[in-house]
Design a protein around this motif. Structure first.
Motif, short mmCIF file in Angstrom:
data_model
loop_
_atom_site.label_atom_id
_atom_site.label_comp_id
_atom_site.label_asym_id
_atom_site.label_seq_id
_atom_site.Cartn_x
_atom_site.Cartn_y
_atom_site.Cartn_z
N THR A 80 20.91 -32.02 -61.66
CA THR A 80 20.17 -32.12 -62.93
C THR A 80 19.37 -33.41 -63.00
O THR A 80 18.23 -33.41 -63.46
N ALA A 81 19.96 -34.51 -62.55
CA ALA A 81 19.28 -35.81 -62.62
C ALA A 81 17.97 -35.79 -61.84
O ALA A 81 16.95 -36.31 -62.31
N ALA A 82 17.98 -35.19 -60.66
CA ALA A 82 16.75 -35.10 -59.86
C ALA A 82 15.71 -34.22 -60.54
O ALA A 82 14.51 -34.52 -60.53
N ALA A 83 16.18 -33.14 -61.18
CA ALA A 83 15.26 -32.25 -61.89
C ALA A 83 14.65 -32.96 -63.09
O ALA A 83 13.45 -32.84 -63.36
N VAL A 84 15.47 -33.71 -63.82
CA VAL A 84 14.99 -34.46 -64.99
C VAL A 84 13.91 -35.45 -64.59
O VAL A 84 12.87 -35.59 -65.26
N GLN A 85 14.13 -36.14 -63.49
CA GLN A 85 13.15 -37.12 -63.01
C GLN A 85 11.80 -36.46 -62.74
O GLN A 85 10.75 -36.99 -63.12
N ALA A 86 11.83 -35.28 -62.12
CA ALA A 86 10.58 -34.56 -61.83
C ALA A 86 9.91 -34.09 -63.12
O ALA A 86 8.69 -34.17 -63.25
N VAL A 87 10.70 -33.63 -64.08
CA VAL A 87 10.15 -33.19 -65.37
C VAL A 87 9.46 -34.35 -66.07
O VAL A 87 8.37 -34.20 -66.64
N GLN A 88 10.08 -35.52 -66.03
CA GLN A 88 9.50 -36.69 -66.69
C GLN A 88 8.17 -37.10 -66.06
O GLN A 88 7.24 -37.53 -66.76
N VAL A 89 8.08 -36.98 -64.74
CA VAL A 89 6.82 -37.31 -64.05
C VAL A 89 5.69 -36.41 -64.53
O VAL A 89 4.60 -36.88 -64.88
N VAL A 90 5.95 -35.10 -64.58
CA VAL A 90 4.93 -34.15 -65.04
C VAL A 90 4.60 -34.38 -66.50
O VAL A 90 3.43 -34.32 -66.91
N ALA A 91 5.61 -34.69 -67.31
CA ALA A 91 5.40 -34.93 -68.74
C ALA A 91 4.49 -36.15 -68.95
O ALA A 91 3.56 -36.10 -69.77
N ARG A 92 4.76 -37.22 -68.22
CA ARG A 92 3.92 -38.43 -68.36
C ARG A 92 2.48 -38.14 -67.97
O ARG A 92 1.55 -38.65 -68.61
N GLU A 93 2.30 -37.35 -66.93
CA GLU A 93 0.94 -37.00 -66.51
C GLU A 93 0.19 -36.25 -67.60
O GLU A 93 -1.05 -36.29 -67.66
N ASN A 94 0.93 -35.58 -68.47
CA ASN A 94 0.32 -34.81 -69.56
C ASN A 94 0.36 -35.56 -70.89
O ASN A 94 0.03 -34.99 -71.93
N GLY A 95 0.79 -36.83 -70.86
CA GLY A 95 0.82 -37.62 -72.09
C GLY A 95 1.98 -37.27 -73.00
O GLY A 95 1.90 -37.47 -74.22
N TYR A 96 3.07 -36.77 -72.44
CA TYR A 96 4.22 -36.34 -73.22
C TYR A 96 5.46 -37.18 -72.89
O TYR A 96 5.55 -37.81 -71.84
N VAL A 97 6.41 -37.17 -73.80
CA VAL A 97 7.72 -37.75 -73.56
C VAL A 97 8.74 -36.61 -73.49
O VAL A 97 8.48 -35.51 -73.99
N VAL A 98 9.89 -36.88 -72.87
CA VAL A 98 10.94 -35.87 -72.72
C VAL A 98 12.16 -36.29 -73.52
O VAL A 98 12.68 -37.40 -73.35
N ILE A 99 12.62 -35.43 -74.41
CA ILE A 99 13.84 -35.65 -75.17
C ILE A 99 14.97 -34.91 -74.48
O ILE A 99 14.90 -33.70 -74.30
N LEU A 100 16.01 -35.64 -74.06
CA LEU A 100 17.11 -35.05 -73.29
C LEU A 100 18.31 -34.79 -74.19
O LEU A 100 18.62 -35.58 -75.09
N ALA A 101 19.00 -33.70 -73.91
CA ALA A 101 20.23 -33.37 -74.63
C ALA A 101 21.18 -32.65 -73.69
O ALA A 101 20.75 -31.90 -72.81
N SER A 102 22.48 -32.90 -73.86
CA SER A 102 23.49 -32.24 -73.04
C SER A 102 24.30 -31.29 -73.90
O SER A 102 24.76 -31.65 -74.99
N SER A 103 24.51 -30.08 -73.38
CA SER A 103 25.34 -29.10 -74.09
C SER A 103 26.80 -29.21 -73.68
O SER A 103 27.67 -28.62 -74.33
N GLY A 104 27.07 -29.92 -72.58
CA GLY A 104 28.43 -30.01 -72.08
C GLY A 104 28.97 -28.67 -71.60
O GLY A 104 30.17 -28.49 -71.45
N GLY A 105 28.04 -27.72 -71.36
CA GLY A 105 28.47 -26.39 -70.94
C GLY A 105 29.02 -25.56 -72.08
O GLY A 105 29.57 -24.48 -71.86
N ASP A 106 28.86 -26.04 -73.33
CA ASP A 106 29.38 -25.35 -74.52
C ASP A 106 28.25 -24.57 -75.19
O ASP A 106 27.24 -25.16 -75.60
N ILE A 107 28.41 -23.25 -75.30
CA ILE A 107 27.36 -22.40 -75.86
C ILE A 107 27.04 -22.77 -77.30
O ILE A 107 25.88 -22.77 -77.72
N ALA A 108 28.07 -23.12 -78.09
CA ALA A 108 27.87 -23.49 -79.49
C ALA A 108 27.06 -24.77 -79.60
O ALA A 108 26.16 -24.89 -80.46
N VAL A 109 27.36 -25.74 -78.74
CA VAL A 109 26.60 -27.01 -78.74
C VAL A 109 25.16 -26.74 -78.33
O VAL A 109 24.22 -27.29 -78.91
#
Length: 341
Positions: A80-109
């Motif tokens: 996930t960490a490697a995927a997040v890093q790649a997402v952030q690179v693409v987001a910055r290129e588009n002038g966006y920020v990335v808001i991260l959240a963890s579900s902890g594997g819990d469907i309700a969360v």
């Protein structure tokens, strides 16, 4: 006159430049209708007053946040960490920020986080689902928020999906162990209800049955159940297994810990292949053989597709992108180690 907190407002900029508030706003938004000389005067005033635009206010006015969200079960997972890093690179290129959240594997969360992202007017969401069952995407879909799901597809949802060749890759890894002459191979996995786990188990079973070997599985509901005591039942005694195929990174960590506690040597006492590679895999004597997922590429593709959707939210068919993996041969499977340890 500046605000009490010392921050310049657009009103201050307009006054400093000797223009109307509307003209200052046009300059801020690079309106082509504004004369270059006037725009330059406004920019000089912004610089002189150290003016910083209120992005939140601008986003509310434009009905966009210039932010995307990414929700995942485990942000600490190297995959996930490697995927997040790649997402952030693409987001910055588009002038966006990335808001991260963890579900902890819990469907309700996860459902709660999706609702929060809908209220916060995220321009798009990338989701690694807590379950392959149908997730509650209604709050986002109702607002026409683009959604890209990767790693764990959602049944019954027509959204863009990015995955890897889980079944084929697991079959190949199992066949590699069989090629070493190991007749008793244990598959270790957690949360078998997940798409990724079920597909990897399916690949393992195909290889085992084709070889007319015995299917031996340790599939638990949570990784915490993979204790040394549980593992000892499979790696000790006359019917012990000769090799282990661990179906994700967390399971691999549990297996390695268990084998260390039980003082089992890799691959002399038991061979091991991990589905998921990670940075320190080559440093674990004699080097850990692993199925390497293109986690960075997965994140890149997910973000790329998402921004294409944000730019054009037309009713186009959902895309299903499947990426290949690579078996990284080290010493834990029984091959000669090429890693210095």
């Amino acid at each position: 006159m500046l605000e009490k907190n010392g921050s310049a407002t657009l009103v201050d900029v307009a006054r400093e430049a000797g223009v109307s508030l509307k003209t200052a706003s046009r300059a801020l938004n690079n309106s082509p209708e504004l004369r270059p000389a006037t725009a330059a005067r406004v920019r000089m005033a912004m610089s002189a007053l150290n003016y910083e635009p209120n992005e939140l206010a601008r986003g509310l006015k434009a009905k966009r946040s210039a932010a995307i969200a990414m929700i995942a079960p485990n942000l600490a997972d190297p995959f996930t960490a490697a995927a997040v890093q790649a997402v952030q690179v693409v987001a910055r290129e588009n002038g966006y920020v990335v808001i991260l959240a963890s579900s902890g594997g819990d469907i309700a969360v996860e459902e709660s986080e999706l609702q929060v992202m809908a209220r916060r007017q995220m321009d798009g969401v990338i989701l690694i689902a807590a379950s392959s069952g149908k997730s509650n995407l209604k709050p986002l879909l109702a607002k026409k928020v683009p959604i890209v799901v990767f790693d764990e597809p959602l049944r019954g949802e027509e959204v863009d999906t990015i995955t890897v060749t889980n079944r084929k890759s697991a079959r190949g890894a199992t066949e590699h162990l069989l090629g070493h002459g190991y007749g008793r191979i244990l598959a270790v996995g957690a949360r078998p209800y997940l798409y990724t786990c079920s597909e990897r188990v399916a690949g393992y079973r195909i290889a085992i049955k084709n070889a007319e070997a015995e299917v031996i599985e340790l599939l638990v509901q949570h990784e915490n159940e993979l204790t040394p005591e549980v593992l000892s039942k499979f790696v000790s005694g006359p019917n012990r297994v000769q090799a282990i195929f661990s179906l994700n990174w967390v399971c691999t960590m549990r297996v390695l810990r268990g084998l260390n506690v039980l003082k089992k040597r890799i691959p002399k006492d038991v061979a091991l292949i991990s589905f998921d590679d990670f940075e320190l895999a080559e440093m674990i004597p004699p080097g850990l053989t692993a199925v390497r997922q293109p986690s960075g590429d997965l994140g890149y593709q997910a973000a790329k597709v998402l921004f294409e959707r944000i730019a054009d939210v037309g009713n186009h068919p959902a895309r299903k992108i499947v990426l290949g993996t690579e078996l990284i041969i080290r010493g834990s499977c029984g091959c000669p180690s090429t890693v210095w340890v």
